[in-house]
Design a protein around this motif. Sequence first.
Motif, short mmCIF file in Angstrom:
data_model
loop_
_atom_site.label_atom_id
_atom_site.label_comp_id
_atom_site.label_asym_id
_atom_site.label_seq_id
_atom_site.Cartn_x
_atom_site.Cartn_y
_atom_site.Cartn_z
N LYS A 146 0.83 -1.21 0.00
CA LYS A 146 0.00 0.00 0.00
C LYS A 146 0.86 1.26 0.00
N LEU A 147 1.94 1.25 0.80
CA LEU A 147 2.82 2.41 0.82
C LEU A 147 3.49 2.60 -0.55
N LEU A 148 3.91 1.49 -1.13
CA LEU A 148 4.50 1.55 -2.47
C LEU A 148 3.52 2.14 -3.49
N THR A 149 2.28 1.71 -3.41
CA THR A 149 1.27 2.17 -4.35
C THR A 149 0.99 3.66 -4.18
N ASN A 150 0.88 4.10 -2.93
CA ASN A 150 0.51 5.48 -2.66
C ASN A 150 1.67 6.46 -2.87
N HIS A 151 2.91 5.97 -2.79
CA HIS A 151 4.07 6.87 -2.91
C HIS A 151 5.08 6.30 -3.92
N PHE A 152 4.55 5.78 -5.02
CA PHE A 152 5.42 5.06 -5.96
C PHE A 152 6.49 5.96 -6.57
N LYS A 153 6.16 7.19 -6.90
CA LYS A 153 7.13 8.09 -7.52
C LYS A 153 8.34 8.32 -6.62
N ALA A 154 8.09 8.44 -5.31
CA ALA A 154 9.19 8.62 -4.36
C ALA A 154 9.99 7.33 -4.21
N VAL A 155 9.29 6.19 -4.13
CA VAL A 155 9.98 4.89 -3.97
C VAL A 155 10.81 4.57 -5.21
N GLU A 156 10.32 4.96 -6.38
CA GLU A 156 11.00 4.66 -7.64
C GLU A 156 12.40 5.28 -7.71
N LYS A 157 12.63 6.32 -6.94
CA LYS A 157 13.93 7.01 -6.95
C LYS A 157 14.92 6.40 -5.97
N THR A 158 14.50 5.49 -5.12
CA THR A 158 15.37 4.94 -4.09
C THR A 158 16.30 3.87 -4.66
N GLU A 159 17.41 3.64 -3.96
CA GLU A 159 18.35 2.60 -4.37
C GLU A 159 17.74 1.21 -4.23
N TRP A 161 14.65 0.30 -4.79
CA TRP A 161 13.84 -0.02 -5.97
C TRP A 161 14.71 -0.32 -7.19
N LYS A 162 15.76 0.46 -7.38
CA LYS A 162 16.65 0.23 -8.51
C LYS A 162 17.30 -1.14 -8.42
N PHE A 163 17.67 -1.54 -7.20
CA PHE A 163 18.26 -2.88 -7.01
C PHE A 163 17.22 -3.96 -7.31
N LEU A 164 16.00 -3.75 -6.86
CA LEU A 164 14.94 -4.74 -7.08
C LEU A 164 14.67 -4.92 -8.57
N VAL A 165 14.62 -3.81 -9.32
CA VAL A 165 14.36 -3.89 -10.77
C VAL A 165 15.42 -4.72 -11.47
N LYS A 166 16.67 -4.61 -11.04
CA LYS A 166 17.77 -5.34 -11.68
C LYS A 166 17.81 -6.81 -11.28
N HIS A 167 17.45 -7.10 -10.02
CA HIS A 167 17.70 -8.44 -9.50
C HIS A 167 16.45 -9.27 -9.17
N ASP A 168 15.28 -8.65 -9.12
CA ASP A 168 14.08 -9.42 -8.77
C ASP A 168 12.90 -8.97 -9.63
N PRO A 169 12.91 -9.29 -10.92
CA PRO A 169 11.83 -8.83 -11.82
C PRO A 169 10.47 -9.42 -11.47
N TRP A 170 10.44 -10.61 -10.84
CA TRP A 170 9.16 -11.23 -10.49
C TRP A 170 8.47 -10.43 -9.39
N LEU A 171 9.25 -9.96 -8.42
CA LEU A 171 8.66 -9.13 -7.37
C LEU A 171 8.20 -7.80 -7.95
N GLU A 172 8.99 -7.25 -8.86
CA GLU A 172 8.59 -6.01 -9.52
C GLU A 172 7.25 -6.20 -10.24
N LEU A 173 7.12 -7.35 -10.91
CA LEU A 173 5.87 -7.64 -11.62
C LEU A 173 4.70 -7.74 -10.64
N ASP A 174 4.92 -8.40 -9.50
CA ASP A 174 3.87 -8.51 -8.47
C ASP A 174 3.45 -7.13 -7.97
N ILE A 175 4.43 -6.26 -7.76
CA ILE A 175 4.12 -4.91 -7.27
C ILE A 175 3.31 -4.14 -8.30
#
Length: 350
Positions: A146-159, A161-175
Motif C-alpha cells: 500500500k505504501l509503495l502504491t501510494n508513494h510510488f514516484k518517491a519509492v521509484e527514486k530509491t536505491e 527499488w533500482k536494485f529490485l528492478v535489476k535483480h528481482d523482476p518477479w517481485l517487480e511484476l507482483d508490485i
Amino acid sequence: MVAQTISMNYHTTRVLPEPDIFIHTSDGTRIPTHAAILASVSPVLENFIDRPRKHRSSERIIQIHGVPTDAVTAFVGFLYSTRCTEEEMDKYGMHLLALSHVYLVPQLKQRCIKGLTQRLTTENVVDVLQLARLCDAPDLHLRCMKLLTNHFKAVEKTEGWKFLVKHDPWLELDILRFMDEHETRKKKSRRHREEQGLYTELSEAMECLEHICTEGCTDVGPYDVEVKRERRPCGKFSTCQGLQVLIRHFATCQRRMKGGCLRCKRMWQLFRLHSYVCHHADSCKVPLCRQFQLRMQQEKSKDDQRWKLLARKVASAKVMSSLSLPKRKRDEETRVSSINNPGIRSFKLL
C-alpha cells in the motif's frame, strides 16, 4: 579469530544457574545462555540442543551467523525477558524479524511486524517488503504494498527499488500488478459510491414526494391540506424546493402532452419510480401511483424488470441511510413514515 565471551544482562528476576550453552555469532563472539530457557521458547533451538554430541565433554554451541552480534544479543535478551526496546527495534528490527521467523518465536515476530509497520518509509519499504515475503508476514507485506502504491514516484527514486528492478523482476511484476488492481478497485469503489449517492438522492426524492403530496409543503400540497406559506425553504428534505418547482412546472407545461419537455419527463419518471416503491397504492396521494401499478399488472414489459431493480436499489439505499442516522432521529422518522393519511391524488398549486 579468538572467540570473545560477553557478559549478558538477561533482564530477569529469576536466579539463574551457570550457563551451559553458548551462541556463536559471525564475528566470533560467544554469548552464554541456558539450554532449558532456549528450548522452552524456541522449538528450533530445542532441536539443536537435543542433538547428540560426539563427545560428552565438548562444549555445547549454537551458531547464529549472518546478522550483527548486537542483533543476536537483543534476540537472546528477548528469549529471556520477552521484551524488546524501541532502540533495539530501530536498529535491528529487520534482523530480529528474520531471527524470530527462522527460530519460530511468534511473540517476537508479532512485535517486529508491529514495529516495522510503524517505521515504514519510502526509503526502506522495498527492503522490508522483500523480508516480509521471505518471513511469511502477510500483514506487513500488505502495508508495504500500500505504501509503495501510494508513494510510488518517491519509492521509484530509491536505491532499493533500482536494485529490485535489476535483480528481482518477479517481485517487480507482483508490485506493478498489485498497483494496477488497486487502481481498478479504486475506480470500482468510486463508481459504487457515485451509484449509491444517486440511489440515496432518489430515495430522498421518493420520501420528499410523499411528504409534499401527503402533508403539503411551502408551495405545493393536496387540496385538503393548508400549504405552509413560509419564506424559507422546507427544512425536512434538501430536495424539497427543487421538487416542488418541478411539480409546478409539470402541472402547467404545455409541451408535456407532446412529450417534448425534459423536465416533465423527469417528473414522470419520478412518479413511475414511486409506484414501484409504494406499497399502499389504494391510499397513496402521489399522482398516477394507482394508474402505474394497474399498468404494471396488465403489461409486463422488459422495462418492468429494470424499474423493479432500480426500486430495490433505492429501497436498499433508504435502509442504509436510515441505519447511519442517530437512533432518536431514526425512530422519529420511522414513526412519521408509518402514519397512514388517506386523501385525494391532486395538487394545489399557488
